[in-house]
Write an enzyme that holds these catalytic residues in place. Structure first.
Site, PDB file in Angstrom:
ATOM      1  N   TYR A  38      16.919  -2.056  16.188  1.00  0.00           N
ATOM      2  CA  TYR A  38      15.901  -3.078  15.951  1.00  0.00           C
ATOM      3  C   TYR A  38      14.888  -3.031  17.084  1.00  0.00           C
ATOM      4  O   TYR A  38      15.266  -3.053  18.262  1.00  0.00           O
ATOM      5  CB  TYR A  38      16.558  -4.457  15.888  1.00  0.00           C
ATOM      6  CG  TYR A  38      15.598  -5.607  15.689  1.00  0.00           C
ATOM      7  CD1 TYR A  38      14.953  -5.788  14.475  1.00  0.00           C
ATOM      8  CD2 TYR A  38      15.359  -6.516  16.710  1.00  0.00           C
ATOM      9  CE1 TYR A  38      14.086  -6.855  14.291  1.00  0.00           C
ATOM     10  CE2 TYR A  38      14.498  -7.582  16.532  1.00  0.00           C
ATOM     11  CZ  TYR A  38      13.859  -7.749  15.321  1.00  0.00           C
ATOM     12  OH  TYR A  38      13.006  -8.802  15.140  1.00  0.00           O
ATOM     13  N   ASP A  70      13.972   1.733  23.955  1.00  0.00           N
ATOM     14  CA  ASP A  70      13.809   0.293  23.798  1.00  0.00           C
ATOM     15  C   ASP A  70      14.947  -0.360  24.566  1.00  0.00           C
ATOM     16  O   ASP A  70      16.069  -0.484  24.085  1.00  0.00           O
ATOM     17  CB  ASP A  70      13.862  -0.102  22.320  1.00  0.00           C
ATOM     18  CG  ASP A  70      13.629  -1.593  22.114  1.00  0.00           C
ATOM     19  OD1 ASP A  70      13.805  -2.369  23.082  1.00  0.00           O
ATOM     20  OD2 ASP A  70      13.312  -1.995  20.980  1.00  0.00           O
ATOM     21  N   LYS A 116      14.133  -9.661  27.909  1.00  0.00           N
ATOM     22  CA  LYS A 116      15.344 -10.431  28.170  1.00  0.00           C
ATOM     23  C   LYS A 116      15.609 -10.649  29.654  1.00  0.00           C
ATOM     24  O   LYS A 116      15.132 -11.603  30.242  1.00  0.00           O
ATOM     25  CB  LYS A 116      16.534  -9.799  27.445  1.00  0.00           C
ATOM     26  CG  LYS A 116      16.363  -9.817  25.918  1.00  0.00           C
ATOM     27  CD  LYS A 116      17.609  -9.367  25.205  1.00  0.00           C
ATOM     28  CE  LYS A 116      17.416  -9.287  23.690  1.00  0.00           C
ATOM     29  NZ  LYS A 116      17.262 -10.556  23.006  1.00  0.00           N
TER      30      LYS A 116
END
Length: 437
Positions: A152, A245, A273
């Site tokens: 994702y 990613d 994050k």
């Protein structure tokens, strides 16, 4: 401790709030997995967190392994971050102009990831990933992006193709609203399938090969020893850019991220994050020669009013400053203890089970054998996971409400919290199995 005395049964206030929320938000939430569609039942509403614990609106306490889906590597509300935020709020929360904290955080990131010679801050991982796609296409003058099933990269149109947990949990192979012509520019193949990557890369002019170095959005899936080095070779030989990613894995799977963990340097990297310590921030970066294509230095446009927001920069500086290599290694050791304890519990109950971790990122599946692809992950016993999830929740352990999500550990989870977690999960698995019987 008598675990049965700790069952969480009072969810009245959470239910009332969710009833109101469903009148204001689609599904009552602002991100789909929070709706618990992957496990059923009513979500609890978080009220506060401290250290390894989170409390819901009804006052129930949980040992938390979601940790805001990864950012809270120091646990909930660490004092070092609270102090940093209190200080910066006195100076102002947003300027829309350069600040020194932006430079300080970029320097701190580059010290751990030297291949990020230049970065650009954004407010979300989706922004970082879609900006990388645009940049890669501009650099290579090619249009096709290769991604992997179960990975994702945010909800930009280009990446909602076989996109992992949120889509998988809801049973949607794609998303309506994504133009077919654009979707055709995103090619997919199975994670860990180097042969398929090589075939595609030699037949199609790829702008980028993009992946989560360890999959976290299709469940926790690790690469084989040859996979990431093989991707580097293929990218070099075919003219594609290799993109990591690391929104989820960055500063989780190793002190210096995936490049340190696997010994492979990507061309471009997305982060998020942990670099905000719980504040909304992400970034993308890479070699100077690539990043200087970004406006205003170059012609590739990307902008954001709140990019480099002072609060987010302060949160990131405080978090990375506290996340020394010694602290990182300590969290890794606690993660290993938890994962091994869960393996032991499953073995005692005679349940097919596999679990692993890298640094403070971990995950498990109710199935035998190593999981190498998203298709492997989907062969796990999702029905048992759902019962286990709810049994764990009733016993005060907060796990991700999806069988296809990674979990996380923090420096606030010490030996006592790990031991108590395992005690509760042992009881929870027994209850989940009894419910099936």
């Amino acid at each position: 401790m008598n675990v049965s005395n700790s069952l969480r049964t009072n969810n009245t206030r959470s239910a009332e709030i969710m009833a109101r929320a469903r009148g204001r938000f689609p599904g009552g939430v602002n991100s789909p997995v929070r709706a618990f569609r992957g496990v059923g039942g009513e979500p609890f509403v978080a009220a506060r967190g401290k250290g390894a614990f989170v409390w819901d609106a009804d006052g129930n306490e949980y040992i938390d392994y979601i940790l805001s889906w990864g950012p809270l590597v120091l646990g909930h509300a660490p004092q070092v971050v609270l102090d940093a935020l209190a200080k910066v709020m006195q100076d102002g929360t947003s300027f829309g102009m350069p600040t020194e904290r932006e430079v300080d955080l970029a320097d701190m990131i580059a010290a751990r990831m030297p291949h990020l010679e230049m970065v650009r801050f954004t407010s979300s991982g989706t922004e970082a990933a879609m900006s990388i796609a645009r940049l890669a296409r501009a650099i290579t003058k090619r249009e096709y992006i290769l991604k992997f099933e179960g990975c994702y990269h945010g909800h930009a149109d280009a990446f909602l193709v076989r996109a992992g947990s949120g889509v998988a949990t809801l049973g949607l192979p794609d998303s309506p609203g994504v133009p077919e012509a654009l979707a055709k520019l995103t090619l997919t193949c199975a994670y860990n399938d180097l042969e398929a990557v090589e075939k595609i890369a030699r037949e199609v002019p790829l702008a980028a090969i993009m992946l989560e170095p360890i999959v976290g959005n299709g469940g926790y899936i690790e690469p084989t020893a040859e996979f990431i080095p093989g991707l580097r070779r293929i990218a070099d030989e075919t003219g594609a850019l290799l993109v990591f990613d690391e929104v989820m894995t960055g500063f989780r799977i190793a002190y210096g991220g995936a490049a340190e963990r696997f010994g492979v340097t990507p061309d471009l990297t997305a982060l998020g994050k942990v670099i905000g310590g719980g504040l909304p921030v992400a970034a993308y970066g890479g070699k100077r020669e690539f990043m200087e294509h970004i406006a205003p230095t170059g012609p590739v446009y990307q902008a954001g009013t709140l990019s480099g927001n002072p609060l987010a920069m302060a949160g990131g500086l405080a978090t990375l400053g506290a996340l020394t290599r010694e602290v990182h290694d300590g969290i890794t050791a606690q993660t290993a203890n938890l994962v091994q304890g869960m393996r032991d519990i499953a073995a005692r109950h005679g349940v097919p089970f596999t679990a692993s971790h890298s640094g403070s990122m971990w995950g498990f599946f109710f199935r035998d054998g190593v999981v190498r692809t998203f298709e492997d992950a989907k062969l796990s016993d999702v029905s048992l996971f759902k019962r286990f999830f709810h049994a764990a929740r009733r016993r005060g352990v907060s796990l991700a409400p999806s069988a296809f999500e990674a979990a996380f550990m923090s420096s606030a989870h010490g030996p006592a919290e790990i031991a108590e977690t395992l005690n509760r999960l042992d009881d929870a698995l027994g209850a989940a199995l009894a419910e099936r019987d």
